[in-house]
Design a protein around this motif. Sequence first.
Motif, mmCIF file in Angstrom:
data_model
loop_
_atom_site.group_PDB
_atom_site.id
_atom_site.type_symbol
_atom_site.label_atom_id
_atom_site.label_comp_id
_atom_site.label_asym_id
_atom_site.label_seq_id
_atom_site.Cartn_x
_atom_site.Cartn_y
_atom_site.Cartn_z
ATOM 1 N N TRP A 222 0.420 -1.889 4.477
ATOM 2 C CA TRP A 222 1.051 -3.196 4.420
ATOM 3 C C TRP A 222 2.302 -3.124 3.564
ATOM 4 C CZ3 TRP A 222 -3.010 -7.643 3.615
ATOM 5 C CH2 TRP A 222 -3.813 -7.735 4.747
ATOM 6 N N SER A 223 3.280 -3.911 3.949
ATOM 7 C CA SER A 223 4.487 -4.064 3.139
ATOM 8 C C SER A 223 5.001 -5.482 3.341
ATOM 9 C CB SER A 223 5.557 -3.038 3.524
ATOM 10 O OG SER A 223 6.003 -3.259 4.841
ATOM 11 N N TYR A 224 5.871 -5.875 2.467
ATOM 12 C CA TYR A 224 6.475 -7.197 2.515
ATOM 13 C C TYR A 224 7.975 -6.986 2.644
ATOM 14 C CZ TYR A 224 7.456 -12.017 1.138
ATOM 15 O OH TYR A 224 7.882 -13.314 1.116
ATOM 16 N N ARG B 250 -4.734 1.508 5.263
ATOM 17 C CA ARG B 250 -3.876 0.353 5.503
ATOM 18 C C ARG B 250 -2.450 0.674 5.093
ATOM 19 N NH1 ARG B 250 -5.110 -5.105 2.228
ATOM 20 N NH2 ARG B 250 -3.855 -3.970 0.745
ATOM 21 N N ASP C 288 0.855 -1.191 0.000
ATOM 22 C CA ASP C 288 0.000 0.000 0.000
ATOM 23 C C ASP C 288 0.886 1.235 0.000
ATOM 24 O OD1 ASP C 288 -2.486 -1.497 0.483
ATOM 25 O OD2 ASP C 288 -1.655 -1.842 2.481
ATOM 26 N N PHE D 166 1.814 -10.288 14.004
ATOM 27 C CA PHE D 166 2.509 -10.667 12.776
ATOM 28 C C PHE D 166 3.491 -11.783 13.067
ATOM 29 C CE2 PHE D 166 3.545 -10.095 8.483
ATOM 30 C CZ PHE D 166 4.862 -10.456 8.372
#
Length: 152
Positions: free
Chosen positions: A86-88, A84, A9, A141
């Motif tokens: 989110w990250s990877y 939101r 995001d 997480f």
Amino acid sequence: MMSVQVAIDDADKTNGTLQIIRGSHKMGRIYHGRIGDQAGADMERVEAALQTMGKIYVDKKAGDALFFHCNLLHTSDQNLSDRRRWSYIMCYNRTDNDTYKDHFLNQSTLIKVPDSAVLECDDFTTMEGKIFHIPEQNKTFSYEYIPKKDDQ
């Protein structure tokens, strides 16, 4: 070792984007301990680094990637927005740069596969050897490793 953060995001100051201390990777490894419910760097060293190196907010658009040194001091603020964030994050380490402690996952050499392998991965019945975040089992997480039969 290096890390790569890929934004799923958009991330900016308003939703708690990643913050880094410019050049802090040149300080070497900084002791990390428990700070509340998380691990964090020695705050005395962090405060000293901030006095001379400064903080950078790393805004990212979805799909942007940030490659950074494993010793780069980084943090993020809590996301108090309605968006939101989110990250990877992937970490890469040379196989000859082994740790002094065992990890929850054994390190292994990456095997290059064609880009089409993601689309061809349709065996979702056994999930052997795959790692997944399962939010129904753990609201924090974390990862669960489902070992291959020959790993057991």
